[in-house]
Design a protein around this motif. Structure first.
Motif, PDB file in Angstrom:
ATOM      1  N   PHE A  89       0.170  -1.215  -0.244  1.00 25.84           N
ATOM      2  CA  PHE A  89       0.396   0.046   0.129  1.00 25.84           C
ATOM      3  C   PHE A  89       0.729   1.600   0.331  1.00 25.84           C
ATOM      4  O   PHE A  89      -0.014   1.838  -0.121  1.00 25.84           O
ATOM      5  CB  PHE A  89      -0.659   0.257   1.119  1.00 25.84           C
ATOM      6  N   HIS A  90       1.932   1.506   0.169  1.00 27.40           N
ATOM      7  CA  HIS A  90       3.227   2.635  -0.131  1.00 27.40           C
ATOM      8  C   HIS A  90       2.634   3.446   1.056  1.00 27.40           C
ATOM      9  O   HIS A  90       3.351   4.580   0.918  1.00 27.40           O
ATOM     10  CB  HIS A  90       2.851   3.550  -1.824  1.00 27.40           C
ATOM     11  N   PHE A  91       1.796   2.293   2.308  1.00 29.26           N
ATOM     12  CA  PHE A  91       2.007   2.929   3.492  1.00 29.26           C
ATOM     13  C   PHE A  91       4.024   3.008   4.079  1.00 29.26           C
ATOM     14  O   PHE A  91       3.837   2.357   4.601  1.00 29.26           O
ATOM     15  CB  PHE A  91       1.129   2.457   4.669  1.00 29.26           C
ATOM     16  N   THR A  92       4.404   4.357   4.468  1.00 29.74           N
ATOM     17  CA  THR A  92       6.063   3.756   4.889  1.00 29.74           C
ATOM     18  C   THR A  92       5.854   4.871   6.087  1.00 29.74           C
ATOM     19  O   THR A  92       7.216   4.614   6.903  1.00 29.74           O
ATOM     20  CB  THR A  92       6.599   4.341   3.788  1.00 29.74           C
ATOM     21  N   VAL A  93       5.018   5.142   6.631  1.00 26.92           N
ATOM     22  CA  VAL A  93       4.621   6.226   7.875  1.00 26.92           C
ATOM     23  C   VAL A  93       4.167   5.642   9.172  1.00 26.92           C
ATOM     24  O   VAL A  93       3.339   4.855   9.603  1.00 26.92           O
ATOM     25  CB  VAL A  93       4.014   7.301   8.145  1.00 26.92           C
ATOM     26  N   ILE A  94       5.033   4.980  10.263  1.00 26.07           N
ATOM     27  CA  ILE A  94       4.796   4.861  11.522  1.00 26.07           C
ATOM     28  C   ILE A  94       5.876   6.060  12.653  1.00 26.07           C
ATOM     29  O   ILE A  94       6.938   6.428  12.363  1.00 26.07           O
ATOM     30  CB  ILE A  94       6.234   3.772  11.350  1.00 26.07           C
TER      31      ILE A  94
END
Length: 314
Positions: A89-94
């Motif tokens: 999902f190209h979700f790279t923030v944590i």
């Protein structure tokens, strides 16, 4: 601009990284990771189900194998959200605190695996060197005590890691090197002295993997000495064959972790892609191959699988 906390100089969020420069093909890179996760989760759940369903396997060796499977599931589940989030999902923030929590669980499960392998080597030691007292020595209550000791030792050693990272100001960058959080990676972001982190990190490795590997080696030296005293060659081979699966599991765990440790410490000239791949191998190969090895190499597990499958098909 990076969102830094004004009092602790720490970013509110961190940026995860998959394979730099390959973002356009992340959907293809996601495929092997999905296969790896499905294989690891299904394989370890199958081992747990087979041992639970077949009362013939309710013995110390297989209880330890259950611990190994549960731990491998823990390794998979602790990395799954961020790895699949990054590649699918190209979700790279944590969030920074979520990253610390993930780091704690990844390292705890890794150290627990080392402790479980020691317990399994002790099981093989007792089974071969003192078979008449095997059931008495490895009673259910003692196995439970060993399991609790492994959990307490690993979690207590890793417990200071988040606090050691939390005290460091982060002012270089908020970009991590992997799709998950590791102590060495988070430490790299700090712009303060990390000597305490380095010393404690080295101590934690020596106190777990170092001592554990020493105990495993000593156990197998004693096992080998006992086996060599057996007169029949066939009985010697039978005794050694009961250790084959465990030896493979030990090599699967220790070879990648030694390679990754040496690469981080001395391999600065290695290509970054090689270092990333080595880190993925270290975390993902063991959970995938452990159930395969024990299913193929352990005759009782194979028979139990056939019994359960044949019973379900009837």
């Amino acid at each position: 601009m990076t969102d830094f906390n004004s009092t602790s100089f720490q970013p509110a969020t961190l940026q995860l990284t998959g394979f730099p420069g390959q973002e356009a093909v992340y959907h293809w890179i996601a495929v092997p990771f999905v296969v790896i996760y499905i294989t690891a989760i299904v394989g370890n759940c199958l081992v747990l189900f087979i041992i639970w369903a077949d009362r013939r396997l309710h013995r110390p060796m297989y209880w330890f194998l259950c611990m190994l499977s549960v731990n491998d599931l823990g390794v998979c589940l602790s990395t799954l959200p961020t790895v699949l989030g990054t590649f699918c999902f190209h979700f790279t923030v944590i969030a920074f605190d979520a990253c610390l929590a993930q780091m704690f669980f990844i390292h705890t499960f890794s150290f627990m695996e080392s402790g479980i392998l020691v317990a399994m080597s002790f099981d093989r030691f007792v089974a071969i060197c003192n078979p008449l007292r095997y059931a008495a020595i490895l009673s259910n209550s003692r196995i439970l005590t060993i399991a609790l000791a492994v959990v307490m030792k690993s979690s207590s050693i890793i417990f200071p890691f988040p606090f050691l990272i939390k005290r460091l100001p982060v002012c270089k960058t908020n970009i991590l090197s992997h799709a998950y959080c590791l102590h060495s990676d988070l430490m790299r972001l700090a712009c303060a002295d990390t000597t305490v982190n380095n010393i404690y990190g080295l101590f934690s490795i020596l106190a777990t993997c170092g001592l554990d590997s020493l105990f495993i080696i000593l156990s197998y030296i004693k096992i080998l000495m006992t086996v060599l005293k057996i007169a029949s060659q066939e009985q010697r081979l039978t005794a050694l064959n009961t250790c084959a699966s465990h030896i493979c599991a030990v090599l699967l765990f220790y070879v990648p972790i030694i390679a990754v440790t040496l690469m981080h410490r001395f391999g600065k000239n290695f290509p970054h892609l090689v270092q990333i791949l080595a880190s993925y191998v270290y975390l993902f190969v063991t959970p995938v191959l452990n159930p395969v090895i024990y299913s193929v190499k352990t005759k009782e597990i194979r028979k139990a699988i056939f019994r359960v499958l044949s019973r379900d098909l009837m």
